[in-house]
Enzyme design. Structure first.
Site, PDB file in Angstrom:
ATOM      1  N   ASP A 167      -3.591 -17.237  -8.878  1.00  0.00           N
ATOM      2  CA  ASP A 167      -4.935 -16.672  -8.797  1.00  0.00           C
ATOM      3  C   ASP A 167      -5.518 -16.201 -10.132  1.00  0.00           C
ATOM      4  OD1 ASP A 167      -3.063 -14.626  -8.762  1.00  0.00           O
ATOM      5  OD2 ASP A 167      -3.761 -13.698  -6.905  1.00  0.00           O
ATOM      6  N   ASP A 209       8.674  -5.740  -7.301  1.00  0.00           N
ATOM      7  CA  ASP A 209       9.712  -6.706  -6.949  1.00  0.00           C
ATOM      8  C   ASP A 209       9.621  -7.890  -7.917  1.00  0.00           C
ATOM      9  OD1 ASP A 209       7.391  -8.019  -6.053  1.00  0.00           O
ATOM     10  OD2 ASP A 209       7.671  -7.199  -4.043  1.00  0.00           O
ATOM     11  N   ASP A 228       9.588 -12.072  -8.422  1.00  0.00           N
ATOM     12  CA  ASP A 228       9.433 -13.398  -7.838  1.00  0.00           C
ATOM     13  C   ASP A 228       9.965 -14.414  -8.832  1.00  0.00           C
ATOM     14  OD1 ASP A 228       7.980 -12.447  -5.542  1.00  0.00           O
ATOM     15  OD2 ASP A 228       6.267 -12.143  -6.865  1.00  0.00           O
TER      16      ASP A 228
END
Ligand code: ATP
Ligand code: MG
Length: 438
Positions: A135, A61, A63
């Site tokens: 992260d 997907d 983002d």
């Protein structure tokens, strides 16, 4: 947080260097960026999608990150809604596609618990802050569809090329802020064939216990992502290697020591990975039923040894195993209901006599129960002949089915009163034995 001192240096990669074609970006993500930019906001494709495109992998997907406030984003897109779980996000819908839009965040200034875990991460910030709160370096690249550049503050571009998962900033601090990042490191490494940078990897074993402070529902979500990554076998192997599996799925400790259990689990994971990789759907309930099956078997045997009747012993075992599991990683009730049905079908599928066998074909979970039994047969737990029998039985005509049924053994004491009515011959009308005890 990271970067108390100098600002990280921005490197910009042009189209001819990074090679990402605009045509490989989803229509929805392009549209979101375009509309935000027309309204004088900045907007980029971020995270996993940029990483995957650099690797030539089709992103799951897309983002988008922006300096627009969630309310502004929501206002600009008619088909959008605000999602407010850990922080405010906007989901923008385009046909069947959902684009997740997040506002740049600072990653600091939020509340933390006594272990350093960030309880909230909802302070808005600049693009450079947004990159630092992500992260891994490979997950912190920004693609601007307008000029087709890739922006990199943390050496993520080089790390993708080197196939390295490297945490941004101090590993201990970042894993304390969010222990789930340790699981994410393992998932990405296993899924993408990356290695975990030695400095990132070093503290993981020691910090593994911090996962105990993570809400069980979040752990479940992450575990599901891991299991449905298409590389579940590799992920679980790496979890074990890093010492991260303790407590998450207690069975993983035991299972390697049981040859049958090991084989069963391996087959279940391989089958799941193949299905995901070939675009087929996977039932999480089936998967968790498989993961916990040998725990159920062991508890079932123990209960039987305590002189319980077989079926009540199985139902008690199912509850015992699920209760023990819930502390660490809570499996939602919508799944446990189906898991129990799949488990409860197993002894019923081992009987091949009488009307209740025919009735099983109309059981709403028959297909899952049968697939589950196939796995048990392949792992050597039940005879393959039993599985083959069911394979033939479900496709057979009624007459052939009747011939296949093994005649009921002669009743020992009191014979059951036989029903006379015709309706009793129809599937669904026969009394079903082995129903759960109340
Ligand atoms: P995929 O969607 O392929 O599993 P992803 O990298 O897109 O991988 P998401 O969970 O969709 O992962 O998150 C999107 C991005 O948000 C990540 O790439 C990362 O930059 C950031 N992110 C997600 N979770 C965390 C976290 N726990 N800590 C810091 N940053 C995170
Ligand atoms: Mg993603």
């Amino acid at each position: 947080m990271f970067n108390m001192g100098a600002e990280p240096r921005l490197t910009v990669y042009a189209r001819d260097k990074h090679g990402i074609a605009r045509s490989s970006i989803s229509r929805g993500a392009l549209k979101v960026c375009e509309i935000l930019q027309t309204h004088k906001f900045s907007a980029y494709i971020v995270g996993g999608a940029v990483r995957d495109l650099l690797l030539g992998v089709v992103p799951k997907d897309f983002d988008v990150a922006t300096d627009a406030h969630p309310d502004d984003v929501h206002r600009l897109f008619r088909r959008s809604h605000l999602i407010g779980r850990r922080f405010k996000l906007v989901h923008v819908l385009f046909g069947s596609e959902t684009v997740e839009v997040s506002t740049f965040r600072a990653g600091e200034g939020g509340e933390a618990d006594e272990h350093g875990r960030l309880l909230r991460d909802n302070v808005y910030g600049s693009r450079v802050q947004d990159a630092a709160r992500r992260d891994f370096t490979a997950n912190a690249l920004y693609y601007d569809p307008h000029d087709e550049t890739v922006l990199d503050y943390h050496g993520g571009y080089a790390d993708v090329r080197k196939k390295t998962m490297r945490i941004i900033g101090d590993p201990i601090l970042r894993f304390r802020e969010d222990p789930v990042r340790m699981l994410r490191a393992v998932r990405f490494a296993a899924k993408l064939g990356f290695s975990i940078d030695p400095k990132t990897r070093a503290p993981i074993r020691e910090l593994a216990d911090l996962l105990e402070n993570v809400p069980a529902a979040r752990l479940f979500e992450e575990m599901l992502k891991l299991l449905l990554s298409g590389h579940s076998a590799a992920c679980l192997a790496q979890l074990r290697k890093e010492g991260l599996h303790h407590g998450l799925l207690p069975l993983l400790d035991v299972i390697v020591e049981q040859p049958l259990g090991e084989r069963f689990l391996r087959l279940a994971l391989e089958q799941t990975d193949t299905r995901i990789q070939t675009g087929k759907s996977v039932s999480p309930a089936f998967l968790f039923a498989a993961l916990l099956w040998h725990e159920v078997l062991a508890a079932w045997k123990l209960n039987e040894a305590k002189d319980m009747r077989s079926i009540p012993a199985l139902y008690l075992a199912m509850d015992e195993v699920l209760d023990a599991q819930t502390d660490k990683l809570s499996i939602p009730r919508r799944l446990t209901t189906t898991m129990k049905e799949i488990w409860a079908l197993q002894p019923r599928l081992e009987q091949r006599s009488g009307k209740r066998t025919l009735v099983l074909l109309t059981h709403p979970r028959f297909r899952a129960g049968y697939d589950f039994m196939l796995l048990r047969a392949e792992s050597g737990e039940v005879p393959m002949e039993l599985a083959n029998w069911w394979t033939r039985f479900q496709d057979a005509e009624l007459e052939e089915r009747n011939a296949m049924l093994i005649p009921d053994a002669a009743p020992k004491k009191r014979p059951r009163r036989r029903r006379k009515s015709k309706a009793a011959d129809l599937p669904g009308a026969a009394p079903v034995q082995d129903d759960p005890p109340n």
